[in-house]
Write a protein that holds these residues in place. Structure first.
Motif, PDB file in Angstrom:
ATOM      1  N   PRO A 190       0.803  -1.211  -0.118  1.00 40.88           N
ATOM      2  CA  PRO A 190       0.032  -0.165  -0.001  1.00 40.88           C
ATOM      3  C   PRO A 190       0.817   1.289   0.019  1.00 40.88           C
ATOM      4  O   PRO A 190       1.975   1.282   0.256  1.00 40.88           O
ATOM      5  N   TYR A 191       0.035   2.392  -0.399  1.00 41.12           N
ATOM      6  CA  TYR A 191       0.715   3.864  -0.321  1.00 41.12           C
ATOM      7  C   TYR A 191      -0.134   4.941  -0.329  1.00 41.12           C
ATOM      8  O   TYR A 191      -1.378   4.509  -0.368  1.00 41.12           O
ATOM      9  N   LEU A 192      -0.112   5.701   0.267  1.00 40.29           N
ATOM     10  CA  LEU A 192      -1.046   6.944   0.682  1.00 40.29           C
ATOM     11  C   LEU A 192      -0.135   8.282   0.122  1.00 40.29           C
ATOM     12  O   LEU A 192       0.913   8.427   0.556  1.00 40.29           O
ATOM     13  N   PRO A 193      -0.885   9.037  -0.353  1.00 40.39           N
ATOM     14  CA  PRO A 193      -0.387  10.503  -0.648  1.00 40.39           C
ATOM     15  C   PRO A 193      -0.352  11.297   0.847  1.00 40.39           C
ATOM     16  O   PRO A 193      -1.148  11.016   1.665  1.00 40.39           O
ATOM     17  N   VAL A 194       0.590  12.297   0.800  1.00 40.00           N
ATOM     18  CA  VAL A 194       0.650  13.118   1.969  1.00 40.00           C
ATOM     19  C   VAL A 194       0.445  14.504   2.002  1.00 40.00           C
ATOM     20  O   VAL A 194       0.780  15.169   0.934  1.00 40.00           O
TER      21      VAL A 194
END
Length: 365
Positions: A190-194
């Motif tokens: 997974p990844y998420l924008p900051v």
């Protein structure tokens, strides 16, 4: 007579149920536009939950700062915090319009244990297509940003992610359903924008946080995030920046696609991409040299950028592109193949090969 009495009793029971169904008019509801989750600093409280509520007005002008209300509460669970927030407002909370979930950096690791995701996934009124992001310094600070361009609460965040507004090569977009899939699926991380707050009236979205199976491993820089979006999200709107001692130029990409093959022995991933672009800026006229000269310069530097990012993700032992998922999908060993990939991935060498075709110089000679 008995049949009539039974029928009458049934209708009375149905009317009693309908009269207590809990329906409330729209003017007796607060629509929750965005949800923020932070770690609580209160004793014996796990989370600080913040809800951005839309305040209904007959007419809303751009720049209005009183069109929303941010209500926060500390509790041991999200469900408890939401129930307690209801005692702080005079209307029923409606989550059907919630499109933004912001998680503070200090609590983001708990997403991977599904402690936080559980509440969002179980509620029927939370959309699985809601956008997710990491808030820096906190989710509450991000939701409390007052931008002058908002037409309704959370509008600036929605437009940043759904590409109905700005289209930036630095902004990564992630949805609740895809993040949950990446948390559970083997072979794709997974990844998420900051989202970072700049001042009281603005925020900046130009970084992405990458996770492994247990925690957040790193936050990529702005330049790395742009390349990340090309490889992971297959973003079509980006520029190819090329700089040498003799010339510096930028290409505006019109079309971009790539594919890759996984080689088991020796471990390698061969990535082939094709870019069709137009010259957008240059320190020298594009008629002084053959266009193939500029194409080759751009190809070499693009290949170097891709290789560096992929090697960094490999050192972090994260795989947001999904190489492991492709490896599992093309083999039939089950758990055995997954263990083989875990041993193979740290040894993989990356061989990106990019072909760039400049269609226009962007000007008239």
């Amino acid at each position: 007579m008995k049949r009539f009495s039974a029928c009458l009793a049934g209708w009375l029971l149905l009317l009693a149920i309908l009269s207590g169904c809990g329906f409330k008019d729209i003017d007796r509801r607060f629509f929750v536009m965005a949800i923020g989750i932070d770690k609580s600093h209160a004793e014996e409280k796990a989370y600080r939950v913040s809800l951005k509520l839309a305040v209904p007005f007959a007419k809303i002008q751009p720049g209005e700062t009183n069109t929303y209300r941010l209500v926060s509460d500390d509790a041991s669970s999200i469900a408890e915090a939401v129930r307690h927030i209801k005692s702080k407002v005079d209307k029923e909370l409606d989550f059907t319009q919630s499109k933004m979930i912001v998680v503070g950096k200090d609590v983001s690791d708990e997403l991977l244990r599904e402690d936080l995701l559980d509440w969002f996934l179980r509620r029927r009124d939370i959309q699985s297509a809601s956008y997710m992001a990491v808030g820096d310094p906190s989710a509450e600070a991000v939701l409390n940003v007052k931008t002058n361009s908002e037409r309704f609460p959370g509008d600036s965040l929605f437009l940043s992610f759904d590409q109905d507004g700005t289209e930036s090569s630095f902004i990564a977009t992630e949805h609740l359903f895809d993040f949950h899939r990446r948390v559970r699926e083997k072979g794709i991380d997974p990844y998420l924008p900051v989202i970072r707050t700049i001042d009281d009236g603005a925020f900046l979205i130009d970084q992405v946080a990458v996770f492994d199976e247990e925690r957040m491993k790193a936050v990529l820089s702005a330049d790395e995030t742009r390349i990340f979006n090309e490889l992971v999200e297959r973003n079509q709107n980006f520029d190819v920046e090329t700089k040498t001692d003799k010339v510096q130029f930028a290409l505006n990409v019109h079309r971009f696609r790539y594919d890759y093959k996984i080689q088991a022995s020796p471990p390698a991933i061969h990535l082939k991409g094709r870019i069709v672009a137009q010259a957008e800026e240059s320190t020298e006229a594009f008629y002084t040299r053959p266009w193939s000269y500029y194409e080759q310069l751009a190809e070499r530097q693009t290949e170097t950028r891709y290789a560096r990012l992929l090697q960094k993700l490999q050192r972090l032992n994260v795989d947001p592109v999904g190489f492991g998922l492709r490896y599992r999908a093309t083999r039939y060993g089950g758990a055995k193949e997954w263990k083989a990939w875990q041993a193979l991935y740290p040894k993989v060498t990356f061989h990106p090969k990019v072909s760039i075709d400049i269609k226009s110089s962007g000007g008239i000679k």
